[in-house]
Write a protein that holds these residues in place. Sequence first.
Motif, PDB file in Angstrom:
ATOM      1  N   SER A 281       0.812  -1.138   0.092  1.00 41.04           N
ATOM      2  CA  SER A 281      -0.037  -0.172  -0.074  1.00 41.04           C
ATOM      3  C   SER A 281       1.068   1.218   0.191  1.00 41.04           C
ATOM      4  O   SER A 281       0.402   2.419  -0.094  1.00 41.04           O
ATOM      5  CB  SER A 281      -0.892  -0.237   1.422  1.00 41.04           C
ATOM      6  OG  SER A 281      -0.213  -0.062   2.468  1.00 41.04           O
ATOM      7  N   GLN A 289      -2.758   4.168  -5.292  1.00 41.03           N
ATOM      8  CA  GLN A 289      -3.353   5.347  -4.350  1.00 41.03           C
ATOM      9  C   GLN A 289      -4.512   5.680  -4.645  1.00 41.03           C
ATOM     10  O   GLN A 289      -5.167   5.857  -3.507  1.00 41.03           O
ATOM     11  CB  GLN A 289      -2.154   6.622  -4.550  1.00 41.03           C
ATOM     12  CG  GLN A 289      -0.774   6.300  -3.814  1.00 41.03           C
ATOM     13  CD  GLN A 289      -0.895   5.492  -2.631  1.00 41.03           C
ATOM     14  OE1 GLN A 289      -1.518   5.755  -1.669  1.00 41.03           O
ATOM     15  NE2 GLN A 289       0.058   4.604  -2.186  1.00 41.03           N
ATOM     16  N   ILE A 292      -6.659   2.773  -2.894  1.00 43.73           N
ATOM     17  CA  ILE A 292      -6.654   2.885  -1.647  1.00 43.73           C
ATOM     18  C   ILE A 292      -7.547   4.012  -1.080  1.00 43.73           C
ATOM     19  O   ILE A 292      -8.364   3.768  -0.021  1.00 43.73           O
ATOM     20  CB  ILE A 292      -5.056   3.205  -0.959  1.00 43.73           C
ATOM     21  CG1 ILE A 292      -4.456   2.107  -1.317  1.00 43.73           C
ATOM     22  CG2 ILE A 292      -5.247   3.527   0.627  1.00 43.73           C
ATOM     23  CD1 ILE A 292      -2.846   2.405  -0.932  1.00 43.73           C
ATOM     24  N   ARG A 296     -10.775   3.064   1.339  1.00 46.40           N
ATOM     25  CA  ARG A 296     -10.842   3.696   2.781  1.00 46.40           C
ATOM     26  C   ARG A 296     -12.198   4.413   2.656  1.00 46.40           C
ATOM     27  O   ARG A 296     -12.688   4.349   3.878  1.00 46.40           O
ATOM     28  CB  ARG A 296      -9.693   4.505   2.862  1.00 46.40           C
ATOM     29  CG  ARG A 296      -8.436   3.898   3.290  1.00 46.40           C
ATOM     30  CD  ARG A 296      -7.051   4.423   3.280  1.00 46.40           C
ATOM     31  NE  ARG A 296      -7.195   5.525   4.459  1.00 46.40           N
ATOM     32  CZ  ARG A 296      -6.637   5.266   5.401  1.00 46.40           C
ATOM     33  NH1 ARG A 296      -5.962   3.885   5.693  1.00 46.40           N
ATOM     34  NH2 ARG A 296      -6.926   5.792   6.667  1.00 46.40           N
ATOM     35  N   THR A 303      -7.293   0.298   5.427  1.00 48.84           N
ATOM     36  CA  THR A 303      -6.185   0.143   4.371  1.00 48.84           C
ATOM     37  C   THR A 303      -6.304  -0.950   3.646  1.00 48.84           C
ATOM     38  O   THR A 303      -6.060  -2.093   4.083  1.00 48.84           O
ATOM     39  CB  THR A 303      -4.721   0.542   4.595  1.00 48.84           C
ATOM     40  OG1 THR A 303      -4.716   1.819   5.250  1.00 48.84           O
ATOM     41  CG2 THR A 303      -3.797   0.470   3.598  1.00 48.84           C
TER      42      THR A 303
END
Length: 380
Positions: A281, A289, A292, A296, A303
């Motif tokens: 990650s 990114q 993620i 999230r 994560t």
Amino acid sequence: MTHLRLPLLALFSPGLFWLTGLSLLQAAEPIKIGEFASLTGKEAAFGQSSHKGTALAIEELNAAGGVLGRPLQLVFEDNQSKSGESATIVKKLISRDKVVALLGEVASSRSLEAAPLAQAAKIPMISPSSTNPKVTMVGDYIFRVCFIDPFQGTALAKFAVAHLKARRVAVLTSVSSAYSVGLSKYFHEQFLKDGGEIVADLKYSEGDKDFKAQLTAIRAAKPEAIFIPGYYTEVALIARQARDLGLDVPMFGGDGWEAPELMTIGGAAVNGCFYSTHYSSEAPVAAVQTFIKKFRAKYDNETPDAMAALGSDSAFVLVDAIKRAGSVEPAKIRDALAATKGFEGVTGRTDIDAHRNASKAAVIIEVKDGKFVFVESVAP
Ligand code: PHE
């Protein structure tokens, strides 16, 4: 008359046209995709992560209009991490739900259980993260979007020599897991080739809780490191019992270590240990990114780990194949999947090879003071 004319005219107003388009998509018959995962039980961390990644992908694909003008419906079932259950579930998904393709499983033994059924029914199956080579050898309807264990085992053997500077290694293999047996074998082959010595070679079974006998034998062999190709459930206990016996050398393993439980159960015992996996990650890559951020936002700031990333990639690769096939006929989806080249996902680029496998980089992670820290990336 006016009450009839109004909706007709409204069809031509841009805002309402969009609404009509959306409801047409909703009205179209959904394309059913089956998923089987260990949502509860011993390896719930695997199934939960993988499922979250897959569900997020399906949601995103539907928000972007689905595929072939139809929405996607994920029909998922829990195998409770138990052997025998995946076969029952996959039979149901195929005959009762009439899914056009299957996504699953994380663990190789459970993928191996389901694959013959998918193959016999000629329903394409994509394992997001089963790394044992035998999984896709079941037949031409079985695919995966991750690397395989001959690569992972070799990478770990090289890591032991180059990074841990270990020449004398003890190995502790789970004999009831196809994944563990395979990874152990590929590690042995490369480590011996590189001049290493396996000073103790011991076994356990899935579900074992007491490893003192094996660890006592390992301690007597005085290894410089211990290789444990297993799943987090047992690895965390092994690590604790090893430290209790005074074994303080580094331990290392493969992707099966990846779960928050490794740390919550293993505690200080896993500090300074290493494992290989499919994704980090921390990678400064836009696709990672962005994934993620979305993950999230949907899942309470969690994560995503490797299984979540591969779960997402497996759904995107499948839907890309359905789009290229221009059809939901399983045979046509199969052919399109086999032709997948250059598909960019979260875990890198998926090129399906002649054996229906992908080839991707591995990353090595260190457990350091309660964190999973990126160490290095190993190119395929
Ligand atoms: N590769 C493991 C197997 O084949 C499963 C796994 C994948 C575990 C990714 C953790 C992370 O059984």
